[in-house]
Design a protein around this motif. Sequence first.
Motif, PDB file in Angstrom:
ATOM      1  N   LEU A  21       0.862  -1.183   0.000  1.00  0.00           N
ATOM      2  CA  LEU A  21       0.000   0.000   0.000  1.00  0.00           C
ATOM      3  C   LEU A  21       0.899   1.233   0.000  1.00  0.00           C
ATOM      4  O   LEU A  21       1.044   1.932   1.003  1.00  0.00           O
ATOM      5  CB  LEU A  21      -0.915   0.016   1.232  1.00  0.00           C
ATOM      6  CG  LEU A  21      -1.633  -1.291   1.590  1.00  0.00           C
ATOM      7  CD1 LEU A  21      -2.587  -1.061   2.746  1.00  0.00           C
ATOM      8  CD2 LEU A  21      -2.354  -1.859   0.395  1.00  0.00           C
ATOM      9  N   ALA A  50      -5.874   5.064  -3.909  1.00  0.00           N
ATOM     10  CA  ALA A  50      -6.997   5.957  -3.593  1.00  0.00           C
ATOM     11  C   ALA A  50      -8.023   5.958  -4.721  1.00  0.00           C
ATOM     12  O   ALA A  50      -9.232   6.080  -4.472  1.00  0.00           O
ATOM     13  CB  ALA A  50      -6.491   7.367  -3.335  1.00  0.00           C
ATOM     14  N   VAL A  76     -10.310   3.058  -4.085  1.00  0.00           N
ATOM     15  CA  VAL A  76     -11.225   3.320  -2.966  1.00  0.00           C
ATOM     16  C   VAL A  76     -12.375   4.216  -3.423  1.00  0.00           C
ATOM     17  O   VAL A  76     -13.547   3.969  -3.103  1.00  0.00           O
ATOM     18  CB  VAL A  76     -10.455   3.960  -1.796  1.00  0.00           C
ATOM     19  CG1 VAL A  76     -11.418   4.426  -0.708  1.00  0.00           C
ATOM     20  CG2 VAL A  76      -9.443   2.977  -1.218  1.00  0.00           C
ATOM     21  N   ASP A 134       1.057   4.291   2.514  1.00  0.00           N
ATOM     22  CA  ASP A 134      -0.230   4.956   2.273  1.00  0.00           C
ATOM     23  C   ASP A 134      -1.389   4.336   3.045  1.00  0.00           C
ATOM     24  O   ASP A 134      -2.542   4.713   2.845  1.00  0.00           O
ATOM     25  CB  ASP A 134      -0.560   4.928   0.775  1.00  0.00           C
ATOM     26  CG  ASP A 134      -0.036   6.145   0.047  1.00  0.00           C
ATOM     27  OD1 ASP A 134       0.753   6.895   0.647  1.00  0.00           O
ATOM     28  OD2 ASP A 134      -0.414   6.359  -1.121  1.00  0.00           O
ATOM     29  N   GLU A 135      -1.115   3.390   3.912  1.00  0.00           N
ATOM     30  CA  GLU A 135      -2.190   2.656   4.576  1.00  0.00           C
ATOM     31  C   GLU A 135      -3.115   3.583   5.366  1.00  0.00           C
ATOM     32  O   GLU A 135      -4.353   3.509   5.244  1.00  0.00           O
ATOM     33  CB  GLU A 135      -1.605   1.590   5.499  1.00  0.00           C
ATOM     34  CG  GLU A 135      -2.658   0.718   6.176  1.00  0.00           C
ATOM     35  CD  GLU A 135      -2.042  -0.395   6.988  1.00  0.00           C
ATOM     36  OE1 GLU A 135      -2.802  -1.220   7.530  1.00  0.00           O
ATOM     37  OE2 GLU A 135      -0.794  -0.456   7.093  1.00  0.00           O
ATOM     38  N   LEU A 168      -5.235   5.764   3.022  1.00  0.00           N
ATOM     39  CA  LEU A 168      -6.305   5.004   2.365  1.00  0.00           C
ATOM     40  C   LEU A 168      -7.431   4.688   3.340  1.00  0.00           C
ATOM     41  O   LEU A 168      -8.615   4.765   2.983  1.00  0.00           O
ATOM     42  CB  LEU A 168      -5.735   3.716   1.777  1.00  0.00           C
ATOM     43  CG  LEU A 168      -4.727   3.894   0.636  1.00  0.00           C
ATOM     44  CD1 LEU A 168      -4.054   2.570   0.309  1.00  0.00           C
ATOM     45  CD2 LEU A 168      -5.419   4.459  -0.609  1.00  0.00           C
ATOM     46  N   THR A 199      -9.420   7.804   3.853  1.00  0.00           N
ATOM     47  CA  THR A 199     -10.225   8.102   2.659  1.00  0.00           C
ATOM     48  C   THR A 199     -11.464   7.232   2.614  1.00  0.00           C
ATOM     49  O   THR A 199     -12.583   7.705   2.344  1.00  0.00           O
ATOM     50  CB  THR A 199      -9.383   7.896   1.391  1.00  0.00           C
ATOM     51  OG1 THR A 199      -8.247   8.766   1.433  1.00  0.00           O
ATOM     52  CG2 THR A 199     -10.200   8.205   0.139  1.00  0.00           C
TER      53      THR A 199
END
Length: 410
Positions: free
Chosen positions: A238, A245, A248, A271-272, A275, A278
């Motif tokens: 991730l 993103a 998602v 980026d966990e 994300l 988000t």
Amino acid sequence: MHVLLVTHHYAPETGAPQRRWSAFVRRFVDAGHRVTVLAPPPHYPSGRAGDLAPHDRVGTVTRGQHGETVVRVRFRTHDHRLVSRSVDQAVAATDSLVRAVARYAGRRDRPDVVIATAPGLPSIPAGMAVARLLRRPVVVEMRDAWPDLIGSSGMLGPGHGRGRRALATTAAHRAMTHLQRRADAVVTTTVSFAEVLRERGARRVEVVRNGTSVAHLDPLPPAVGPAGSLRVLYLGTLGRSQGLAAAVKAADVVRERGVDLVMRVVGTGADEAYLYDTARRLGAPVQFVGRVPQGDVRAHYAWADTSLVSLRDWGPFEWTVPSKLYEALAVGRHVTASIAGEAARIVTESDAGDVVAPQDPAALADLWTRLAEDRARLDVGLRGRRWVLDNADHDRLAAHYLDLLGGLTT
């Protein structure tokens, strides 16, 4: 042959570079060759080693799980920042050089060939220096499209202005290209990047793909589920490179259309948290599972209707094929390919899924809506598996690698 591998990532760590070299080392040793690995103690992805087993501590020389010799070199605890990670890689690379020379200089049983593999990038000059000092041929292995990703990814950071960033990017590009030209051979994992390196003057470039062990991945039966539903699996890193993103956001759009969609995200990375935030803000139907043992991976593929493979729309990624693509093809799952270039062509040629442009939530949402409405499209049979058997099976890849190394040492 006696093969010396200089790498920053090695078992018992888990990840694409570690899986690649664990597969190759096992096959090299089984074929009767000796392998010595110079690598820091396991500290990926956290950057911290924690409570190390005695045989994984700095300075130890032990027997690996496949019969290889593993020499643990120094490292530096790091965080998620590029500078911090780069210092760690530089420390490990420097100590690899020191220990290799101390271990083999003047000895008759010096390695026959040195392989320096990225990531991290400092392993490349360190491995090349080892080879030159020991008077042995060197193979530079580029798993990704370096040095081109240096500029595209913005990995050098904001710096002190656009001009200095451009100068730093250009300098890094020239330095890595110079090293690639000086290597006795360069190994890349894609045909397209191999062509780029040949055009830049690399003297010999061979393609040894990332791959998978097909014999250990039994094909799954077709996915079963009611019309109007879809289970999407993302399994992997991730990170910024994956640009998840967009997926998602697409999942949220599909939910608003009334489709019973669930997206499961398995893995960890930088980026966990972003994300997760988000998905929570949107109310998107996304499950975050975290990192799982390799033995649990098949169960997640069995749960899924389609497996998402995603990369950002950076130009050099057109020369990149994510290693997880081969695994998804081998188990016979439909692939949602939010990618471009060579990776997209593989999905199209194998007829094992559908391709949409990277970073396009609307295109992803439209595709997932169509798949939920017409689930017959999810049955791709064994077409992808056959492609992997022919092009990316570890047995064939290791044999090709050994042919390359044998040619350099005779």
